[in-house]
Scaffold this motif. Structure first.
Motif, PDB file in Angstrom:
ATOM      1  N   UNK A   1       0.768  -1.237   0.089  1.00  0.00           N
ATOM      2  CA  UNK A   1       0.051  -0.012  -0.008  1.00  0.00           C
ATOM      3  C   UNK A   1       0.933   1.230   0.150  1.00  0.00           C
ATOM      4  N   UNK A   2       1.862   1.248   0.781  1.00  0.00           N
ATOM      5  CA  UNK A   2       2.868   2.581   1.102  1.00  0.00           C
ATOM      6  C   UNK A   2       3.758   2.808  -0.161  1.00  0.00           C
ATOM      7  N   UNK A   3       3.898   1.577  -1.026  1.00  0.00           N
ATOM      8  CA  UNK A   3       4.797   1.990  -2.130  1.00  0.00           C
ATOM      9  C   UNK A   3       4.086   2.791  -3.175  1.00  0.00           C
ATOM     10  N   UNK A   4       2.648   2.815  -3.127  1.00  0.00           N
ATOM     11  CA  UNK A   4       2.087   3.658  -4.104  1.00  0.00           C
ATOM     12  C   UNK A   4       1.986   4.978  -3.819  1.00  0.00           C
ATOM     13  N   UNK A   5       2.505   5.321  -2.532  1.00  0.00           N
ATOM     14  CA  UNK A   5       2.885   6.591  -1.820  1.00  0.00           C
ATOM     15  C   UNK A   5       4.223   7.046  -2.201  1.00  0.00           C
ATOM     16  N   UNK A   6       4.460   8.155  -2.974  1.00  0.00           N
ATOM     17  CA  UNK A   6       5.851   8.389  -3.091  1.00  0.00           C
ATOM     18  C   UNK A   6       6.591   8.939  -2.198  1.00  0.00           C
ATOM     19  N   UNK A   7       6.115   9.544  -1.110  1.00  0.00           N
ATOM     20  CA  UNK A   7       6.807  10.279  -0.065  1.00  0.00           C
ATOM     21  C   UNK A   7       6.982   9.437   1.241  1.00  0.00           C
ATOM     22  N   UNK A   8       6.615   8.032   1.120  1.00  0.00           N
ATOM     23  CA  UNK A   8       6.484   7.392   2.557  1.00  0.00           C
ATOM     24  C   UNK A   8       7.506   6.221   2.351  1.00  0.00           C
ATOM     25  N   UNK A   9       8.425   6.013   2.825  1.00  0.00           N
ATOM     26  CA  UNK A   9       9.278   4.806   2.831  1.00  0.00           C
ATOM     27  C   UNK A   9       9.346   3.905   4.097  1.00  0.00           C
ATOM     28  N   UNK A  10       9.173   2.865   3.719  1.00  0.00           N
ATOM     29  CA  UNK A  10       9.008   1.709   4.872  1.00  0.00           C
ATOM     30  C   UNK A  10      10.759   1.319   5.066  1.00  0.00           C
ATOM     31  N   UNK A  11      11.267   2.188   6.163  1.00  0.00           N
ATOM     32  CA  UNK A  11      12.612   1.769   6.452  1.00  0.00           C
ATOM     33  C   UNK A  11      13.042   0.674   7.298  1.00  0.00           C
ATOM     34  N   UNK A  12      11.980   0.025   7.904  1.00  0.00           N
ATOM     35  CA  UNK A  12      12.453  -1.062   9.017  1.00  0.00           C
ATOM     36  C   UNK A  12      11.038  -1.657   9.386  1.00  0.00           C
ATOM     37  N   UNK A  13      11.137  -3.072   9.768  1.00  0.00           N
ATOM     38  CA  UNK A  13      10.010  -3.697  10.108  1.00  0.00           C
ATOM     39  C   UNK A  13      10.513  -4.452  11.490  1.00  0.00           C
ATOM     40  N   UNK A  14       9.612  -4.942  12.093  1.00  0.00           N
ATOM     41  CA  UNK A  14       9.673  -5.479  13.482  1.00  0.00           C
ATOM     42  C   UNK A  14       8.449  -6.509  13.755  1.00  0.00           C
ATOM     43  N   UNK A  15       8.805  -7.400  14.137  1.00  0.00           N
ATOM     44  CA  UNK A  15       7.595  -8.388  14.588  1.00  0.00           C
ATOM     45  C   UNK A  15       7.426  -8.537  16.111  1.00  0.00           C
ATOM     46  N   UNK A  16       8.185  -7.868  16.910  1.00  0.00           N
ATOM     47  CA  UNK A  16       7.725  -7.868  18.576  1.00  0.00           C
ATOM     48  C   UNK A  16       8.409  -6.720  19.014  1.00  0.00           C
ATOM     49  N   UNK A  17       7.885  -6.482  20.316  1.00  0.00           N
ATOM     50  CA  UNK A  17       8.257  -5.155  20.885  1.00  0.00           C
ATOM     51  C   UNK A  17       9.463  -4.683  21.301  1.00  0.00           C
ATOM     52  N   UNK A  18      10.108  -5.964  21.477  1.00  0.00           N
ATOM     53  CA  UNK A  18      11.782  -5.370  21.697  1.00  0.00           C
ATOM     54  C   UNK A  18      12.396  -5.290  20.821  1.00  0.00           C
ATOM     55  N   UNK A  19      11.853  -5.687  19.469  1.00  0.00           N
ATOM     56  CA  UNK A  19      12.601  -5.216  18.073  1.00  0.00           C
ATOM     57  C   UNK A  19      12.739  -3.631  17.858  1.00  0.00           C
ATOM     58  N   UNK A  20      11.298  -3.378  18.167  1.00  0.00           N
ATOM     59  CA  UNK A  20      10.845  -1.826  18.087  1.00  0.00           C
ATOM     60  C   UNK A  20      11.849  -1.098  18.775  1.00  0.00           C
ATOM     61  N   UNK A  21      12.034  -1.203  20.174  1.00  0.00           N
ATOM     62  CA  UNK A  21      12.864  -0.277  20.820  1.00  0.00           C
ATOM     63  C   UNK A  21      14.367  -0.497  20.505  1.00  0.00           C
ATOM     64  N   UNK A  22      14.716  -1.683  19.916  1.00  0.00           N
ATOM     65  CA  UNK A  22      16.056  -1.761  19.572  1.00  0.00           C
ATOM     66  C   UNK A  22      16.389  -0.947  18.254  1.00  0.00           C
ATOM     67  N   UNK A  23      15.413  -1.003  17.130  1.00  0.00           N
ATOM     68  CA  UNK A  23      15.429  -0.238  16.056  1.00  0.00           C
ATOM     69  C   UNK A  23      15.665   1.325  16.186  1.00  0.00           C
ATOM     70  N   UNK A  24      14.708   1.692  17.312  1.00  0.00           N
ATOM     71  CA  UNK A  24      14.541   3.109  17.386  1.00  0.00           C
ATOM     72  C   UNK A  24      16.081   3.384  18.263  1.00  0.00           C
ATOM     73  N   UNK A  25      16.402   2.850  19.252  1.00  0.00           N
ATOM     74  CA  UNK A  25      17.612   2.951  19.781  1.00  0.00           C
ATOM     75  C   UNK A  25      18.997   3.144  19.080  1.00  0.00           C
TER      76      UNK A  25
END
Length: 533
Positions: free
Chosen positions: A20-44
């Motif tokens: 869906x987001x690939x159809x939008x030119x100004x939004x990029x999916x820079x990372x993905x995560x499948x659990x809460x710990x991975x979210x904080x790790x990527x943001x850190x």
């Protein structure tokens, strides 16, 4: 370009959102995560430059609104978007309280998702502009809000002491920061004894209110130590620990994490639902071990269990406690034995100091080298910034086998180092027994040969016969003596090598044959060597 992080537990939903987001030119999916710990790790990760985090309502193990509250506390410059199936009024109110900027109804549509991300990004850009003047040193405050789980490779390695001293150090380091110490060794936890607490409230008092946990509930259940440290204790009766399941533990830990700057958790050496949840949510896991083979192999056994159960894969390091130069196993050898990275900091063996502090319930009495080592440990943990890797794939069976084999190889090295002395002694004893047996065989042969010579010739020199029969050391040290009917031979047993003699002697004897003779009258007459009488 808006850089977004997609955090969903469903791979199909992640792929749909990407499409869906690939159809939008100004939004990029820079990372993905499948659990809460991975979210904080990527943001850190300082290398990431993210503007918006998109959270699915089923993202676990931490409740998603507690995760949103934690992200809003630790990363205020990032906008948060929530994906929900039924965004009812109560959910919207709770989401707003947790810091969510927009809620998108599932299934996803391009217009709603794009609008939500754009609105969250506008908030993020505003906050980022306010934070642009913050110095690099002030940005280091992101290290706050970390969760450190301390586990033991087995019982009695000092896990509770390490967790308690680490939490007290963080509290002494900055009086303004909120530090919590959680004892999730629910049946055998000793934090209460280390701090000499008489508080009767425990973690089980939060079970009934876990779904609607408030700061007031936490203040009532947690003990306020004189140092400023807040302590959550295990139940007084160990059987009450059964009330704390994985879901309840996740809600309680999520609520605590979002309200404290540093959370230190003592998870003990036994895996339970509560400790497994703590291990999943922790930014850093420290496994305490001592310099002995049993404890070091316990590290490998424990981490392999976590990997098999998919509780923890990465972000685990071992800490060597009670290290001493007089110990047989040194830190360099211990690092070869364990299958996880070893912390550079080691804690010295200070049994008298620890006993004094523990017996009196005054942890501040731990001083000197041990307190300095705890301070170095805290600095190393703060500098590491290691956590579960983003979208960490489960280790393959081949990789797990390789790591176990490497750990076992190191264990064999440690065992061999500890067995060199006893094995060497056993080998020396066996070799000495072989020399004694060989000397006995030679003595028997020399006695028999001297007896035959005396039988043939009554005047034969039995000493010379024995020396001629033997060789080397044995020929030089033999002693032969004779009587009318017997030859006796004595030989000292060599001491390890043919040369020095031992105090042990080998003696052998052989009889002389006396053949009867016949006189002229036909009567038998005995004579030495068959000679006529």
């Amino acid at each position: 370009m808006i850089r977004a992080l997609l955090a969903t537990p469903d791979a199909a939903l992640t792929a749909n959102a990407r499409a869906i987001l690939e159809e939008v030119g100004d939004i990029e999916v820079a990372a993905v995560a499948s659990h809460a710990s991975a979210v904080t790790s990527v943001l850190g990760d300082d290398d990431r430059d993210l503007d918006v985090v998109v959270l699915h309502e089923d993202l676990g193990p931490l409740p998603v609104l507690d995760l949103a509250r934690d992200l809003n506390h630790r990363f205020p410059e990032v906008g948060v978007v929530l994906l929900a199936r039924d965004p009812a009024l109560d959910l919207l109110r709770s989401a707003m309280s947790a810091g969510v900027r927009s809620v998108v109804r599932l299934p996803l549509t391009l217009a709603e998702l794009q609008l939500a991300i754009v609105e969250a990004n506008e908030w993020a850009q505003t906050v980022q502009g306010r934070l642009a003047a913050v110095t690099t040193q002030d940005k280091g405050a992101r290290l706050r809000g970390r969760v450190i789980a301390v586990a033991g490779s087995k019982g009695g390695v000092g896990t509770t002491m390490v967790a308690t001293q680490l939490a007290l150090h963080f509290q002494r380091q900055d009086d303004q920061q909120r530090v919590a110490l959680l004892d999730l060794d629910l049946q055998t936890g000793d934090v209460r004894a280390h701090l000499d607490l008489t508080h009767r409230r425990s973690v089980t008092d939060l079970v009934e209110v876990a779904s609607e946990l408030t700061t007031g509930h936490l203040d009532d259940a947690m003990f306020a130590h004189d140092s400023g440290l807040r302590v959550l204790l295990p139940p007084v009766d160990g059987e009450d620990a059964e009330d704390l399941d994985a879901a309840t533990s996740a809600r309680i830990l999520g609520g605590i994490r979002s309200r404290y700057d540093v959370v230190v958790i003592d998870v003990g050496a036994v895996l339970t639902d509560a400790s497994a949840t703590a291990l999943e949510l922790a930014d850093e896991v420290v496994v305490v071990c001592t310099p002995d083979v049993v404890s070091l192999r316990g590290v490998n056994r424990l981490t392999a269990l976590w990997e098999r159960l998919q509780v923890r894969d990465g972000g685990v390091r071992a800490l060597l406690n009670r290290a001493d130069r007089a110990r047989e196993i040194q830190p360099s050898l211990a690092a070869r034995v364990v299958g996880v990275p070893m912390l550079e900091t080691v804690l010295p063996d200070d049994v008298p100091g620890i006993e004094h502090a523990t017996n009196t319930g005054v942890p501040d009495r731990v001083a000197g080298r041990l307190r300095d080592a705890v301070a170095a440990l805290a600095e190393e943990l703060a500098a590491a910034r290691t956590g579960p890797a983003e979208e960490a794939e489960p280790s393959s069976e081949q990789e797990l086998t390789r790591r176990v084999a490497a750990a076992e190889a190191g264990s064999i090295s440690a065992e061999f180092a500890g067995l060199i002395l006893p094995v060497g002694i056993v080998l020396l004893v066996v070799w000495q027994a072989i020399l004694a047996g060989f000397t006995t065989v030679l003595a028997n042969g020399a006695a028999a040969e001297a007896a035959r010579a005396r039988t043939v010739d009554a005047s034969a020199n039995v000493q010379q016969v024995a020396e001629d029969y033997l060789f080397g050391y044995w020929g030089r040290h033999v002693t032969a003596a004779s009587t009318a009917d017997e030859i006796r031979v004595r030989i000292p047993v060599p001491m390890l090598v043919p040369g020095p003699s031992s105090p042990w002697r080998v003696q052998s004897s052989a009889g002389v044959v006396r053949e009867p003779t016949v006189s002229r009258l036909g009567a038998p007459v005995d004579g030495p060597g068959g000679a006529p009488a």
